[in-house]
Write a protein that holds these residues in place. Sequence first.
Motif, short mmCIF file in Angstrom:
data_model
loop_
_atom_site.label_atom_id
_atom_site.label_comp_id
_atom_site.label_asym_id
_atom_site.label_seq_id
_atom_site.Cartn_x
_atom_site.Cartn_y
_atom_site.Cartn_z
N SER A 1 0.83 -1.21 0.00
CA SER A 1 0.00 0.00 0.00
C SER A 1 0.86 1.25 0.00
O SER A 1 0.58 2.23 -0.71
CB SER A 1 -0.92 0.01 1.22
OG SER A 1 -1.92 -0.98 1.11
N ALA B 1 -0.45 2.05 -3.53
CA ALA B 1 -1.86 2.44 -3.44
C ALA B 1 -2.10 3.90 -3.76
O ALA B 1 -2.97 4.24 -4.57
CB ALA B 1 -2.40 2.11 -2.05
N ALA C 1 -4.12 5.36 -7.00
CA ALA C 1 -5.30 6.23 -6.92
C ALA C 1 -5.10 7.48 -7.77
O ALA C 1 -6.00 7.90 -8.52
CB ALA C 1 -5.58 6.60 -5.48
N LEU D 1 -8.10 2.93 -1.97
CA LEU D 1 -6.71 3.06 -2.40
C LEU D 1 -6.05 4.31 -1.84
O LEU D 1 -4.95 4.27 -1.31
CB LEU D 1 -6.63 3.07 -3.92
CG LEU D 1 -6.69 1.73 -4.65
CD1 LEU D 1 -6.72 1.97 -6.15
CD2 LEU D 1 -5.52 0.84 -4.27
#
Length: 236
Positions: A152, A156, A160, A179
């Motif tokens: 993440s 992430a 996004a 996200l």
Amino acid sequence: MHTQTQNQTGTQWVAVLDEEARGLVAAVDAHPDASRLFNGTIDTAGYIHYLIQTYHYARWSTPILGDAGVRLKRSGRNPELAELLIQKAGEERGHERWLLSDLKNLGCSRAQVESATRSSAVDAYTGWNFFTSRSGVPTAVLGTAYVLEYLSQTRAGVGAARLLEVAAIPNIHKSVTFLRSHGELDGDHVEEMSRVLGGLTDPQDREAILLSARVVRNLYPNIFRGEAPIRYRLAG
């Protein structure tokens, strides 16, 4: 490997855990649909598939972490790790609602999400982590948390941003809560876990954490559509 892990310093053994985390990132980057997610070019169906599969494992994060923390606390062993597990259970609470919100904005009702077919990777992931949490070595769950939060932290937030920039999915601006939130939160989480785990000396706990990290590294890419490249490597 048992002796190796036992003899490593805190910095050295966490470096081995970092290798597993980087291995997960590499495996995700090598998966066609996963790479499209994080570069923003995935199609609507692929993104919905990812969110649904993520929902079906993320909804169990709090009970898995919490049960592991309570078991470890009751044993009187590693109180700092027990508190870390319980803390992380709280941090994960409600994240499945972000996924349901994103999916609703993409036109998927909760009933559709709940009835969707889970991938075998999701079933294997939840089965393994419930086992380690409730019956196995409870600290093992930290290996799962570490590699996923590392992923993440590195992918992430960028994913996004790219999804919003490319804007290939209708209503995407309302559908990246999960996200974006994980990209913002998990950097500090990884740093904290690294600090706490660096002080862990018990060889059984180290082995259990590394094993869970490896299991997740091999399972996670298979939550995406299509076949993940075979990258199995269980030995250290």
